[in-house]
Design a protein around this motif. Sequence first.
Motif: not given
Length: 560
Positions: A111-116, A142-146, A167-175
Amino acid sequence: MASTRAFTRREALACDRAALRTGIVHFGVGGFHRSHQQAYLDDLLRLDFDAAKDWCYTGVGVLEWDVKMRDYLKNNDWQYPIVSRVGPTAEDMTMDVQDVVTMRDMQLSFEDPVATVRLLAAPTTKIVSLTITEFGYRVPLNEGDYKLIEMALEGSVDADLASENVDPACAKATVFGLMLAALAARFKAGVRPFTVMSCDNLPHNGDVAKKRMTAATNALSAERFGSVREDFARFVEEEVKYPSTMVDRITPATSPQDIIDLKAKTGIEDEWPVMCEPYKHWVVEDNFVDGARPAWERVGALLVPDVRPHELMKVRLLNVTHSAMCYAGLLVGCTHVHEAVTHQMVRPYLKRIMTNEITASLVADPTMSELISGLDAYAELVLRRFENVAVKDTLDRVAMDGSEKFRVQGRAVVMEGLADERSVRGFALFVATWAHFLKKAVENGDKVKDASAQLVSAPWTVNGGGLEAFLDVEEVFGVLAQHEGFRSAVAREFDDIEQSGVEATLLGYIFGAGNNSNGDLANAHRDVSRVSGSFHALDEVCIPEEAQPDEAVAFVPLEA
């Protein structure tokens, strides 16, 4: 006869919840985390509020189904009951209900990877803990992580960054991507790192977490991240601490009937209580950044310089036995763990494999010297815990993800036994019962609940190759796939089950009779054309450096 209404309740601690602060961020808020780590902190909060109030938890979910847990906890004002049950029968059991208040809130990273990332990067976050199952350590960045790591190293992950500009790809960031991005933000700001504490059922889980983190940072491309990546990689490897832990509390999934029974027997109405056994155990390596941690030892946890002997004892005598029991139990027609462990053939099978093969592997380990005298008592304790009817743990649940459990927990026992020329016949029978379980599931069209379901199911399809193809799966069996003696032993047990039935085959093992009556596979002939290298367990690690995670695998919720 004791009434099923016999229960005790420790109601939620009356406190100013506004005084609670997040000191630990946890990935993987499932039943086990809620029954185990939260229980210890809640006990500490009750004992010494001022000492524990800054160590409460914020949970983070990275998968879509985590929405359900977040919404449940939010609607409960972040409180929930732990219900521990014990009793010899379903009619004669007691309950202890502990209302937990140590979960402050929960975020969903997608929902908000930057907040995490900001939450993790906050200086008040001292520990990031994990219960993400064995598979979570194999999910690649993945690309969102990078992108998040890149932004953090540039110093652009700050409060002024609007979520719509991410970037919407960041929503798929992994642990691991989220943790690395947060560490990158701390590195950029000159802030001390947090401790990464794995609480998963993995041998040397702290080392596994460290290898995953350092491999990911070392793999960052110089072209994209520049020379700063080398200093950042050293920061992750040398400044972050990765304590190993041993965790233990049997926590089956909560069923609809559990919810109904809780209300009927106690008057407590809750949509997702945690159901578990009374017993809990936690051994933690005392290795934290700047020594910052809660005083868990004040409420029963054991803080030690080396967790390995404790984790080896628990993983082998409990987790491996659990797996060996579930397939045999299902094949003889049992549904629940308590039924299998009291079955006239399954129980003596378990006692024999625990004594002759698992305990033998522990006695042979030089690091186990201080615990050897208690191994027999611990083994008996494990079986008594399995007998607890009140837990109502199902064999189907225990059977989930057998490939990863064998790879991580059971395979080393076999390899050590072969290397030391000890009997591993019980493990050959273990694998044979697992093979029959998979064969039956595929033939019946049942879903195989395994992150490597395709790999372990394919051999049992039409023209799939059967047992030979199953034992060829090196992702599961490693060098055992090349060991003709072990393969032949599994094949004999498999054939015995097919021809004589599982109970007769178990009986043969119990009394040392049948096709494998010699009981010693270590001296069996090895085809040198198939065998290469040593069979010592240390030659294979949980996640070899040369095979760092490069394939996406599903997270599967495992509770226990």
